[in-house]
Structure formats: C-alpha cells, structure tokens
Design an enzyme around this catalytic site. Structure first.
Site, PDB file in Angstrom:
ATOM      1  N   ARG A 126      11.024   5.091   9.970  1.00 46.20           N
ATOM      2  CA  ARG A 126      10.403   5.409   8.676  1.00 46.20           C
ATOM      3  C   ARG A 126      10.884   6.809   8.313  1.00 46.20           C
ATOM      4  NH1 ARG A 126       5.702   4.008   5.591  1.00 46.20           N
ATOM      5  NH2 ARG A 126       4.679   5.818   4.672  1.00 46.20           N
ATOM      6  N   HIS A 153      11.782  -0.565   0.909  1.00 46.73           N
ATOM      7  CA  HIS A 153      10.623  -0.771   1.785  1.00 46.73           C
ATOM      8  C   HIS A 153      10.499  -2.272   2.053  1.00 46.73           C
ATOM      9  CE1 HIS A 153       7.100  -0.078   3.953  1.00 46.73           C
ATOM     10  NE2 HIS A 153       6.348   0.547   3.074  1.00 46.73           N
ATOM     11  N   GLN A 156       7.130  -3.940   3.409  1.00 48.04           N
ATOM     12  CA  GLN A 156       6.053  -4.072   2.431  1.00 48.04           C
ATOM     13  C   GLN A 156       6.285  -5.289   1.537  1.00 48.04           C
ATOM     14  OE1 GLN A 156       3.153  -2.088   2.163  1.00 48.04           O
ATOM     15  NE2 GLN A 156       2.623  -3.905   0.967  1.00 48.04           N
ATOM     16  N   ASP A 248       1.586   1.071  -7.512  1.00 51.39           N
ATOM     17  CA  ASP A 248       1.758   1.878  -6.311  1.00 51.39           C
ATOM     18  C   ASP A 248       1.466   3.324  -6.688  1.00 51.39           C
ATOM     19  OD1 ASP A 248       2.451   2.692  -3.743  1.00 51.39           O
ATOM     20  OD2 ASP A 248       4.606   2.668  -4.117  1.00 51.39           O
ATOM     21  N   CYS A 288       0.066  -1.334  -2.251  1.00 48.72           N
ATOM     22  CA  CYS A 288       0.453  -1.178  -0.847  1.00 48.72           C
ATOM     23  C   CYS A 288      -0.333  -0.100  -0.111  1.00 48.72           C
ATOM     24  CB  CYS A 288       1.953  -0.918  -0.743  1.00 48.72           C
ATOM     25  SG  CYS A 288       2.496   0.663  -1.403  1.00 48.72           S
ATOM     26  N   ARG A 315       0.881  -6.717   6.865  1.00 51.72           N
ATOM     27  CA  ARG A 315       1.934  -5.843   7.375  1.00 51.72           C
ATOM     28  C   ARG A 315       2.142  -6.088   8.869  1.00 51.72           C
ATOM     29  NH1 ARG A 315       3.374  -1.103   5.084  1.00 51.72           N
ATOM     30  NH2 ARG A 315       4.842  -1.139   6.848  1.00 51.72           N
TER      31      ARG A 315
END
Length: 334
Positions: A126, A153, A156, A248, A288, A315
C-alpha cells in the site's frame, strides 16, 4: 446466504485460476472471466466461513506460507482484512510499516523486492506512488498485490463488485453512478463495473476528472462490452435512474493542504436525501471508508439503502481469494 450458496454451486468451474504467479496491479489487467472468477471465488470463501466455520477453519490451504504487508500509508480495512484473511487461510501476514523497513529510503525498491522475495511467498504493498509498487513487481520473484496506489485500488473494486453481486445477483444492465473525485478508487471501480456489464455515469468537477489514459481504456471497454459510459459535472444527471451511487473522500492522504479548496470545489456533490431521491427505487449506496459527513449525509449513510459495512467486510473475502489465486490455489467447498 441462501443466494450466495446457490451462486457458488453453479459456478465452481470458474475457479480454475489463470492468475497463478502473476501480480495484481489493477483491474484492467484482468479478463472478464478472471474478474468474474475472483468475485465468485470470494463469495465461495465467505459462504464457507458463514455456513460451516469449523470445516472452513480446518482447511488452511496456505499453511506455512507468508506475506509481507508493506504499508507506506496507514489503513484500517486493508491491514485488518489482509492480516485476518492470511490467518484464516493458515498463512502469516507480516506487517511492515514506515518504521519497520527502509523502503525506498536507505534501501532501494529493487533491493527490497529481491530480499522480501527470498523470505516470503507473496507481497502486498500500500503505497503513495504507483511507480513504487510497479518497481516492486518488476524485481520481485513472487506475486505482488497492489493494495492501493495513487493510480489504482483493485482490492476495493473487487469488494465493491462482490457486494453488488451479492445484493443484485446479475449486474448486467444495472447503472452505477460515481459522485465525487475522479481518483484511484474510481479508476478501478469504473473498469470493473464495465467489465461486469454495468453502465457507468461519472460526475466530477471539471478539474477533478479521472486520468485521461484511464478514461481512454474505460471508453474502449464500454464499447467492447456493449455498455454506456457518461461523464458530467452534474451530480443530479449522473444519479438519475441509477441503481448504485458511490462516492469517496474528497481529500485523500497527502492532499491535506488542499482540503479547504477541495471542499469548496465539491459544493453540491454531497450524496443526500435530495440527490439520492433521483435514483431507481431499489438503489444502493457504497463508500469505501473512512467517510466524512460532507461527502454523504447520515440519512443516506446509515439507511437501509447503504451497503457500506458489508462492502467493508468483503475486503477480507476478496483479498483472500486474490491471495489464493496468485499462489495457484483455490478454495473448495467439498
């Protein structure tokens, strides 16, 4: 769970992974069949743990295998879902934060990738810059998972599509609308939605459009998949008649100095009762997380239309499926 069990029993054939030994950098690299297979695989794992947890606990398909979890950026869902998922699969996830290793500081990405490949079976990273995870994947001799970069991402997006498939079943012909910043989360979700047969409508202020190369790929995929892709600056146009509304954060990590300007630029983009009232009758909402009230009102965020917490849980199941497939394994419910 009844629906999930029926879905999996009819799609076991999808689990023959073509992803063994590969890296996962973004959703665009997946074929439609690979994407669908990962989603079905994730649902199969979740179904097993929800319906027969003792049997699931005994499987331990990656016993003795390890994952380096590199975190340049802090996270709740990515860390907890991955570390928990590795444990449930019988493996071990090793958390490596900025204080643990000298990633790209006193030791190059190249050297880090080579060293970790000798210790671990798989690497998850990440990072801030996408070039960092790309460099890791270039020199790693084991699979690398992009757990977030400034460009993509993918984990996600997989969780989002899984959540929608659990809720709606067949996604073909549904419309997904994005309201907010044209960021990394949108990049992969837009591609995943199109590959799943969904129409996509994107509303962003003109200065916050998705990256041009991502849009070019998305438009080409929309044509190939027989769906529509619309980009507008009007949130009301974007959500009209939609089955899914997604937003988001307006201020991502590393953009804190722009917060005041961004909040002003996104005036009128809050997902609230008025905006959500323009959607289809059975519409759902995704985010998310973490979420701030200016992005979506409590009335929508905590409503029966909101799937944000199943989305967060998923997730875990999706990263478990990705890990298994990159390691050349699959979950079986025999």
């Amino acid at each position: 769970l009844k629906f999930q069990t029926r879905l999996i029993s009819s799609s076991q054939k999808c689990f023959a992974s073509t992803l063994a030994g590969k890296h996962l950098m973004c959703i665009s690299q997946l074929s439609n069949a690979e994407l669908e297979g990962l989603i079905d695989h994730s649902i199969a794992i979740k179904t097993a743990w929800k319906t027969k947890p003792d049997a699931a606990r005994a499987k331990r398909p990656i016993l003795g295998q390890t994952m380096s979890m590199i975190f340049q950026k802090r996270s709740t869902r990515t860390r907890v879902s991955t570390e928990t998922g590795m444990f449930l699969l019988g493996g071990h996830g090793l958390m490596l934060g900025p204080q643990d290793i000298q990633l790209g500081v006193n030791e190059s990405m190249r050297d880090t990738a080579i060293v970790l490949s000798r210790f671990n079976d798989i690497i998850l990273a990440r990072v801030f810059a996408h070039k960092d995870v790309e460099e890791l994947s270039t020199y790693s001799t084991v699979p690398v998972i992009n757990a977030l970069s400034d460009k993509y991402h993918p984990l996600q997006a997989l969780a989002d599509i899984m959540t929608l498939k659990e809720h709606f079943g067949d996604l073909k012909g549904k419309t997904l609308s994005w309201v907010g910043d044209g960021n990394n989360v949108l990049h992969d979700l837009m591609i995943a939605s199109i590959k799943s047969g969904m129409h996509v409508k994107v509303a962003t202020p003109p200065a916050y459009r998705p990256d041009a190369d991502i849009m070019a790929t998305a438009f080409a995929l929309a044509v190939a998949n027989g769906v529509s892709l619309t980009v507008t600056a009007d949130p009301r146009e974007a959500v009209s008649g939609s089955h899914v509304v997604v937003t988001d954060t307006w201020v991502s990590m590393g953009q804190e100095e722009e917060a005041k300007k961004r909040k002003l630029d996104f005036t009128g983009y809050q997902v609230n009762k008025d905006l959500f009232g323009l959607t289809a009758k059975d519409a759902v909402f995704l985010h998310c997380l973490p979420r701030k009230p200016e992005e979506v009102s409590d009335e929508i965020f905590y409503s029966n239309n909101s799937l944000v917490f199943p989305e967060a849980e998923n997730r875990q199941w999706t990263v478990m499926a990705v890990t298994l497939e990159l390691l050349g394994k699959k979950w079986t419910n025999n």
